[in-house]
Structures are given as structure tokens and as C-alpha cells.
Design a protein around this motif. Structure first.
Motif, mmCIF file in Angstrom:
data_model
loop_
_atom_site.group_PDB
_atom_site.id
_atom_site.type_symbol
_atom_site.label_atom_id
_atom_site.label_comp_id
_atom_site.label_asym_id
_atom_site.label_seq_id
_atom_site.Cartn_x
_atom_site.Cartn_y
_atom_site.Cartn_z
ATOM 1 N N ALA A 41 1.487 3.213 1.772
ATOM 2 C CA ALA A 41 0.743 3.504 2.991
ATOM 3 C C ALA A 41 0.191 4.926 2.919
ATOM 4 C CB ALA A 41 1.644 3.362 4.209
ATOM 5 N N LEU A 42 -1.068 5.055 3.220
ATOM 6 C CA LEU A 42 -1.678 6.376 3.252
ATOM 7 C C LEU A 42 -1.308 7.074 4.552
ATOM 8 C CD1 LEU A 42 -5.237 5.497 1.919
ATOM 9 C CD2 LEU A 42 -3.363 6.559 0.668
ATOM 10 N N PRO A 43 -1.173 8.391 4.530
ATOM 11 C CA PRO A 43 -0.803 9.123 5.743
ATOM 12 C C PRO A 43 -2.026 9.373 6.637
ATOM 13 C CG PRO A 43 -0.963 10.636 3.932
ATOM 14 C CD PRO A 43 -1.196 9.249 3.363
ATOM 15 N N LEU A 44 -2.788 8.318 6.892
ATOM 16 C CA LEU A 44 -3.992 8.437 7.708
ATOM 17 C C LEU A 44 -3.794 7.696 9.021
ATOM 18 C CD1 LEU A 44 -6.634 7.656 4.952
ATOM 19 C CD2 LEU A 44 -5.810 9.889 5.669
#
Length: 164
Positions: A41-44
Motif C-alpha cells: 500500500a502506498l502512503p497516499l
């Protein structure tokens, strides 16, 4: 105005391009053969939405003056730069007359925004505060991205097509 890149600048640009290509290839390899998104998961996260003027035709580069909270977005399809106040989530202005605008670069120290007007083969200097066109400089065929060299106080453009 034609500028020659020093070997050191050329090496840095080449390294940056190679890193971008490697990241893109790695992303393709991670997702190839899978209909599922990558497991990491991207930290966006969405922060806000801002309605932009005009149609949804192609948007390209964007540049941010983090100190003033001003975001400048190239709306290539409309040949304009859209200025958004990131503090209020509102469009401040649209700057027209930038034929085929691609690249956008904000140089806060100079209170300038630079944009490549690809269809006119120009780099255009804008006053960051007023949006006024200060200068247009010829670039050669199809200017695209922009970079600022603070040591020499120069703005550089990459041309997507080179004539031989």
C-alpha cells in the motif's frame, strides 16, 4: 537561446531518466500477470478535491510554491496554466496564451513561474504574483520539461524532439 549542458548536468539528467525508467519497469513487472493491485500500500491519501475550469482535455506538469501554497497546473488541452491556492482549495486565475503548455516550473526565490509553450517552441516566464507574461524565449523544437539551476540562476528545458 541554445544552451550546452555540462557533462556533470548531463550525467545527472541521464541518471534521473534511468531511475525513472527503472521504477516504471519495476512497477510493470510487479503487476504483470495479475489482475490484483500490488500488495504494498502506498502512503497516499486524498486530501481535497478542487474543481478546475474548462474541459477535461489533457493536463500535464504541475509546479508548487510550497511556501505560498500556490500550485500551477499545465492544462495542455486549453493552452493555459491554472493557478490554485492550496490553502483555500480555490482557483486563483487561469493564464491564457501558452500554446500547447507542457512543463511548469515554479522558482519561489525569483517569484517566477516558467512554462514551456510547446506549440510555439518557447519558454514563457510569468510573474508568480500577477500571472503576467514577463518574457518569451525561443527554445528549438518541442520544449517539454524544465529545471532550475540555482547556482547559475538559469532555467533549462528538455526538447522532446531533436533535429539533426
Amino acid at each position: 537561446m541554445t544552451h550546452r549542458l555540462s557533462p556533470r548536468v548531463l550525467l545527472a539528467l541521464t541518471a534521473g531518466v534511468l531511475l525513472a525508467i527503472a521504477a516504471a519497469v519495476a512497477g510493470v513487472l510487479l503487476t504483470r500477470g495479475s489482475s490484483q493491485p500490488p500488495k504494498v500500500a502506498l502512503p497516499l491519501r486524498p486530501v481535497t478535491q478542487v474543481a478546475l475550469p474548462g474541459d477535461s482535455s489533457r493536463f500535464d506538469y504541475a509546479g508548487l510554491d510550497a511556501g505560498r501554497g500556490l500550485l500551477f497546473i499545465a492544462h495542455l488541452g486549453a493552452s493555459q496554466v491554472i493557478e490554485v491556492d492550496a490553502h483555500t482549495d480555490r482557483v486563483v486565475r487561469t493564464i491564457d496564451g501558452l500554446r500547447g503548455v507542457h512543463g511548469v516550473l515554479v522558482v519561489p526565490a525569483l517569484h517566477r513561474v516558467y512554462a514551456t509553450a510547446t506549440d510555439a517552441d518557447q519558454v514563457v516566464a510569468l510573474d508568480e504574483t500577477t500571472g503576467t507574461v514577463l518574457h518569451r524565449s525561443p527554445t528549438g523544437d518541442y520544449p517539454d520539461g524544465l529545471a532550475y539551476d540555482p547556482v547559475h540562476g538559469t532555467v533549462w528545458t528538455t526538447n522532446e524532439r531533436c533535429s539533426t
